[in-house]
Design a protein around this motif. Sequence first.
Motif, PDB file in Angstrom:
ATOM      1  N   ASN A  26       0.826  -1.211   0.000  1.00 29.48           N
ATOM      2  CA  ASN A  26       0.000   0.000   0.000  1.00 29.48           C
ATOM      3  C   ASN A  26       0.858   1.258   0.000  1.00 29.48           C
ATOM      4  O   ASN A  26       0.527   2.234  -0.665  1.00 29.48           O
ATOM      5  N   GLN A  27       1.966   1.247   0.737  1.00 30.31           N
ATOM      6  CA  GLN A  27       2.866   2.406   0.742  1.00 30.31           C
ATOM      7  C   GLN A  27       3.475   2.614  -0.643  1.00 30.31           C
ATOM      8  O   GLN A  27       3.570   3.734  -1.127  1.00 30.31           O
ATOM      9  N   SER A  28       3.867   1.523  -1.277  1.00 31.16           N
ATOM     10  CA  SER A  28       4.432   1.606  -2.622  1.00 31.16           C
ATOM     11  C   SER A  28       3.399   2.169  -3.599  1.00 31.16           C
ATOM     12  O   SER A  28       3.730   2.996  -4.451  1.00 31.16           O
ATOM     13  N   ALA A  29       2.154   1.722  -3.477  1.00 26.92           N
ATOM     14  CA  ALA A  29       1.085   2.224  -4.356  1.00 26.92           C
ATOM     15  C   ALA A  29       0.865   3.711  -4.128  1.00 26.92           C
ATOM     16  O   ALA A  29       0.696   4.476  -5.083  1.00 26.92           O
ATOM     17  N   MET A  30       0.895   4.148  -2.867  1.00 28.29           N
ATOM     18  CA  MET A  30       0.709   5.577  -2.581  1.00 28.29           C
ATOM     19  C   MET A  30       1.851   6.401  -3.164  1.00 28.29           C
ATOM     20  O   MET A  30       1.622   7.486  -3.710  1.00 28.29           O
ATOM     21  N   ASP A  31       3.081   5.893  -3.090  1.00 29.56           N
ATOM     22  CA  ASP A  31       4.219   6.597  -3.685  1.00 29.56           C
ATOM     23  C   ASP A  31       4.043   6.708  -5.199  1.00 29.56           C
ATOM     24  O   ASP A  31       4.276   7.765  -5.785  1.00 29.56           O
ATOM     25  N   THR A  32       3.636   5.615  -5.829  1.00 26.09           N
ATOM     26  CA  THR A  32       3.404   5.623  -7.281  1.00 26.09           C
ATOM     27  C   THR A  32       2.314   6.623  -7.638  1.00 26.09           C
ATOM     28  O   THR A  32       2.460   7.400  -8.585  1.00 26.09           O
ATOM     29  N   GLU A  33       1.233   6.630  -6.879  1.00 24.33           N
ATOM     30  CA  GLU A  33       0.116   7.519  -7.176  1.00 24.33           C
ATOM     31  C   GLU A  33       0.498   8.988  -6.994  1.00 24.33           C
ATOM     32  O   GLU A  33       0.045   9.851  -7.750  1.00 24.33           O
ATOM     33  N   ARG A  34       1.365   9.283  -6.035  1.00 22.67           N
ATOM     34  CA  ARG A  34       1.854  10.662  -5.879  1.00 22.67           C
ATOM     35  C   ARG A  34       2.656  11.087  -7.114  1.00 22.67           C
ATOM     36  O   ARG A  34       2.510  12.205  -7.601  1.00 22.67           O
ATOM     37  N   ARG A  35       3.512  10.189  -7.599  1.00 22.32           N
ATOM     38  CA  ARG A  35       4.309  10.509  -8.790  1.00 22.32           C
ATOM     39  C   ARG A  35       3.413  10.640 -10.011  1.00 22.32           C
ATOM     40  O   ARG A  35       3.646  11.512 -10.860  1.00 22.32           O
ATOM     41  N   LEU A  36       2.410   9.784 -10.138  1.00 22.51           N
ATOM     42  CA  LEU A  36       1.486   9.898 -11.267  1.00 22.51           C
ATOM     43  C   LEU A  36       0.788  11.261 -11.258  1.00 22.51           C
ATOM     44  O   LEU A  36       0.703  11.926 -12.291  1.00 22.51           O
ATOM     45  N   SER A  37       0.316  11.675 -10.097  1.00 18.84           N
ATOM     46  CA  SER A  37      -0.334  12.990  -9.981  1.00 18.84           C
ATOM     47  C   SER A  37       0.631  14.109 -10.329  1.00 18.84           C
ATOM     48  O   SER A  37       0.289  15.039 -11.063  1.00 18.84           O
ATOM     49  N   THR A  59      -5.844  -4.390 -14.928  1.00 18.29           N
ATOM     50  CA  THR A  59      -4.566  -4.785 -14.346  1.00 18.29           C
ATOM     51  C   THR A  59      -4.297  -3.905 -13.137  1.00 18.29           C
ATOM     52  O   THR A  59      -4.311  -2.681 -13.236  1.00 18.29           O
ATOM     53  N   GLU A  60      -4.057  -4.544 -11.998  1.00 19.37           N
ATOM     54  CA  GLU A  60      -3.914  -3.846 -10.720  1.00 19.37           C
ATOM     55  C   GLU A  60      -2.515  -3.279 -10.520  1.00 19.37           C
ATOM     56  O   GLU A  60      -1.515  -3.987 -10.674  1.00 19.37           O
ATOM     57  N   ARG A  61      -2.448  -1.988 -10.206  1.00 18.90           N
ATOM     58  CA  ARG A  61      -1.220  -1.298  -9.792  1.00 18.90           C
ATOM     59  C   ARG A  61      -0.049  -1.475 -10.759  1.00 18.90           C
ATOM     60  O   ARG A  61       1.081  -1.730 -10.360  1.00 18.90           O
ATOM     61  N   LYS A  62      -0.346  -1.325 -12.011  1.00 20.89           N
ATOM     62  CA  LYS A  62       0.672  -1.400 -13.052  1.00 20.89           C
ATOM     63  C   LYS A  62       0.273  -0.423 -14.154  1.00 20.89           C
ATOM     64  O   LYS A  62      -0.896  -0.343 -14.520  1.00 20.89           O
ATOM     65  N   THR A  72      -2.671   6.720 -27.911  1.00 17.90           N
ATOM     66  CA  THR A  72      -2.161   5.914 -26.810  1.00 17.90           C
ATOM     67  C   THR A  72      -2.238   6.705 -25.515  1.00 17.90           C
ATOM     68  O   THR A  72      -1.811   7.860 -25.449  1.00 17.90           O
ATOM     69  N   VAL A  73      -2.802   6.073 -24.501  1.00 22.36           N
ATOM     70  CA  VAL A  73      -2.826   6.632 -23.152  1.00 22.36           C
ATOM     71  C   VAL A  73      -2.288   5.564 -22.202  1.00 22.36           C
ATOM     72  O   VAL A  73      -2.212   4.382 -22.549  1.00 22.36           O
ATOM     73  N   PHE A  74      -1.911   6.002 -21.022  1.00 24.13           N
ATOM     74  CA  PHE A  74      -1.364   5.097 -20.027  1.00 24.13           C
ATOM     75  C   PHE A  74      -2.305   5.078 -18.833  1.00 24.13           C
ATOM     76  O   PHE A  74      -2.721   6.129 -18.338  1.00 24.13           O
ATOM     77  N   VAL A  75      -2.640   3.857 -18.382  1.00 27.51           N
ATOM     78  CA  VAL A  75      -3.653   3.676 -17.350  1.00 27.51           C
ATOM     79  C   VAL A  75      -3.049   2.927 -16.166  1.00 27.51           C
ATOM     80  O   VAL A  75      -2.346   1.935 -16.340  1.00 27.51           O
ATOM     81  N   TYR A  76      -3.338   3.419 -14.960  1.00 24.77           N
ATOM     82  CA  TYR A  76      -2.929   2.788 -13.712  1.00 24.77           C
ATOM     83  C   TYR A  76      -4.189   2.608 -12.876  1.00 24.77           C
ATOM     84  O   TYR A  76      -4.863   3.584 -12.543  1.00 24.77           O
ATOM     85  N   ALA A  77      -4.527   1.373 -12.549  1.00 27.71           N
ATOM     86  CA  ALA A  77      -5.740   1.083 -11.793  1.00 27.71           C
ATOM     87  C   ALA A  77      -5.383   0.592 -10.390  1.00 27.71           C
ATOM     88  O   ALA A  77      -4.482  -0.216 -10.220  1.00 27.71           O
ATOM     89  N   ASP A  78      -6.101   1.111  -9.396  1.00 26.06           N
ATOM     90  CA  ASP A  78      -5.902   0.685  -8.015  1.00 26.06           C
ATOM     91  C   ASP A  78      -7.267   0.447  -7.384  1.00 26.06           C
ATOM     92  O   ASP A  78      -7.914   1.363  -6.887  1.00 26.06           O
ATOM     93  N   ALA A  79      -7.689  -0.806  -7.406  1.00 23.19           N
ATOM     94  CA  ALA A  79      -8.984  -1.169  -6.834  1.00 23.19           C
ATOM     95  C   ALA A  79      -8.880  -1.406  -5.333  1.00 23.19           C
ATOM     96  O   ALA A  79      -9.893  -1.537  -4.661  1.00 23.19           O
ATOM     97  N   LYS A  83      -9.213   3.040  -4.935  1.00 17.49           N
ATOM     98  CA  LYS A  83     -10.394   2.684  -5.735  1.00 17.49           C
ATOM     99  C   LYS A  83     -10.577   3.704  -6.858  1.00 17.49           C
ATOM    100  O   LYS A  83     -11.614   4.337  -6.998  1.00 17.49           O
ATOM    101  N   CYS A  84      -9.490   3.821  -7.655  1.00 15.98           N
ATOM    102  CA  CYS A  84      -9.462   4.838  -8.695  1.00 15.98           C
ATOM    103  C   CYS A  84      -8.618   4.374  -9.876  1.00 15.98           C
ATOM    104  O   CYS A  84      -7.958   3.343  -9.821  1.00 15.98           O
ATOM    105  N   VAL A  85      -8.671   5.197 -10.939  1.00 18.26           N
ATOM    106  CA  VAL A  85      -7.880   4.970 -12.149  1.00 18.26           C
ATOM    107  C   VAL A  85      -7.158   6.274 -12.453  1.00 18.26           C
ATOM    108  O   VAL A  85      -7.735   7.355 -12.344  1.00 18.26           O
ATOM    109  N   TYR A  86      -5.878   6.153 -12.814  1.00 17.33           N
ATOM    110  CA  TYR A  86      -5.094   7.295 -13.284  1.00 17.33           C
ATOM    111  C   TYR A  86      -4.899   7.114 -14.773  1.00 17.33           C
ATOM    112  O   TYR A  86      -4.529   6.028 -15.227  1.00 17.33           O
TER     113      TYR A  86
END
Length: 135
Positions: A26-37, A59-62, A72-79, A83-86
């Motif tokens: 979960n910490q790794s996912a939060m770090d990734t989501e901060r960088r995505l934002s 596909t989860e967290r990738k 082409t777009v890039f998608v990151y899903a975190d269910a 519970k969102c998509v970037y």
Amino acid sequence: MDNNLAKTLGAAAVAVAITGCASIANQSAMDTERRLSAAGFQMKLADTPEKMARLKTMTERKIVPTTMDGRTVFVYADATSCKCVYVGSEANYQAYQRLSIQQNMVNEQRATAEAAQASEMNWNAWGAWPRPMWY
């Protein structure tokens, strides 16, 4: 009786290990989501049952490239956590890559500095240390 105690302790150890792994993920996912934002990805919440059902099929967290409206777009899903998509463009993805490289460099520099500091500490100057109880 001893067998039950061993089973209970074993189950507790497994539960602690699983909880620790989930916390790290979960910490790794939060770090990734901060960088995505920070890179300009747009976040959309799965705020309806239909969106949540669709999110769970992704596909989860990738970061996954896909085509949307012919580009082409890039998608990151975190269910699990947000519970969102970037969703981001090629430029957003390149910015994310740069931020990730910078963060890795900072982490390596911090680890090197901590290792150097630990090695500079003259532990023998403190005298003898008591051994831990399990020795």
